[in-house]
Write a protein that holds these residues in place. Sequence first.
Motif, PDB file in Angstrom:
ATOM      1  N   GLU A 278       0.825  -1.209   0.000  1.00 37.57           N
ATOM      2  CA  GLU A 278       0.000   0.000   0.000  1.00 37.57           C
ATOM      3  C   GLU A 278       0.862   1.263   0.000  1.00 37.57           C
ATOM      4  OE1 GLU A 278      -3.156   2.443  -0.334  1.00 37.57           O
ATOM      5  OE2 GLU A 278      -3.190   0.268  -0.553  1.00 37.57           O
ATOM      6  N   LEU A 279       1.903   1.269   0.834  1.00 37.10           N
ATOM      7  CA  LEU A 279       2.784   2.433   0.870  1.00 37.10           C
ATOM      8  C   LEU A 279       3.534   2.605  -0.452  1.00 37.10           C
ATOM      9  CD1 LEU A 279       4.145   2.140   4.522  1.00 37.10           C
ATOM     10  CD2 LEU A 279       2.690   3.963   3.614  1.00 37.10           C
ATOM     11  N   CYS A 280       3.956   1.510  -1.042  1.00 37.87           N
ATOM     12  CA  CYS A 280       4.609   1.584  -2.353  1.00 37.87           C
ATOM     13  C   CYS A 280       3.658   2.153  -3.394  1.00 37.87           C
ATOM     14  CB  CYS A 280       5.112   0.210  -2.795  1.00 37.87           C
ATOM     15  SG  CYS A 280       6.637  -0.307  -1.999  1.00 37.87           S
TER      16      CYS A 280
ATOM     17  N   ALA B   4       8.421   1.151  -6.747  1.00 34.66           N
ATOM     18  CA  ALA B   4       8.463  -0.280  -7.060  1.00 34.66           C
ATOM     19  C   ALA B   4       9.203  -1.011  -5.939  1.00 34.66           C
ATOM     20  CB  ALA B   4       9.170  -0.513  -8.384  1.00 34.66           C
ATOM     21  N   ILE B   5       8.905  -2.284  -5.774  1.00 33.24           N
ATOM     22  CA  ILE B   5       9.530  -3.082  -4.721  1.00 33.24           C
ATOM     23  C   ILE B   5      11.046  -3.096  -4.875  1.00 33.24           C
ATOM     24  CG2 ILE B   5       9.744  -5.420  -3.739  1.00 33.24           C
ATOM     25  CD1 ILE B   5       7.145  -4.032  -2.951  1.00 33.24           C
ATOM     26  N   ASN B   6      11.541  -3.210  -6.105  1.00 33.68           N
ATOM     27  CA  ASN B   6      12.996  -3.231  -6.281  1.00 33.68           C
ATOM     28  C   ASN B   6      13.618  -1.887  -5.915  1.00 33.68           C
ATOM     29  OD1 ASN B   6      11.999  -1.923  -8.556  1.00 33.68           O
ATOM     30  ND2 ASN B   6      13.425  -2.912  -9.962  1.00 33.68           N
ATOM     31  N   ARG B   7      12.905  -0.802  -6.141  1.00 31.50           N
ATOM     32  CA  ARG B   7      13.384   0.531  -5.738  1.00 31.50           C
ATOM     33  C   ARG B   7      13.376   0.636  -4.213  1.00 31.50           C
ATOM     34  NH1 ARG B   7      16.516   4.413  -5.530  1.00 31.50           N
ATOM     35  NH2 ARG B   7      15.694   6.495  -5.273  1.00 31.50           N
ATOM     36  N   LEU B   8      12.362   0.077  -3.580  1.00 27.87           N
ATOM     37  CA  LEU B   8      12.294   0.078  -2.124  1.00 27.87           C
ATOM     38  C   LEU B   8      13.491  -0.664  -1.530  1.00 27.87           C
ATOM     39  CD1 LEU B   8      10.847   0.747   0.523  1.00 27.87           C
ATOM     40  CD2 LEU B   8       9.499  -1.348   0.217  1.00 27.87           C
TER      41      LEU B   8
END
Length: 77
Positions: free
Chosen positions: A13-15, A21-25
């Motif tokens: 949700e925060l993304c 994106a998850i990879n950026r996170l």
Amino acid sequence: MEYSEIYVRRIRELCKQRGIAINRLATMSDVKQSTLDNIVRGLTKNPRVKTLHKIALAFNMTLAEFLDFAELILFLN
């Protein structure tokens, strides 16, 4: 519902809200891509507090802010 599912929902949700994106996170949080992938896929059922703290910081939140959301509060009650 398990804690791990709640963490995954919170991260997703925060993304989504922030357009990350998850990879950026993974890069932003300094959490290994494989570790974050395992959390998001539900393979890691109990992530370390240190890992959750790094993720929270990547969202510019404290760990308390990261964990302060309705689904978790409802789950605990």
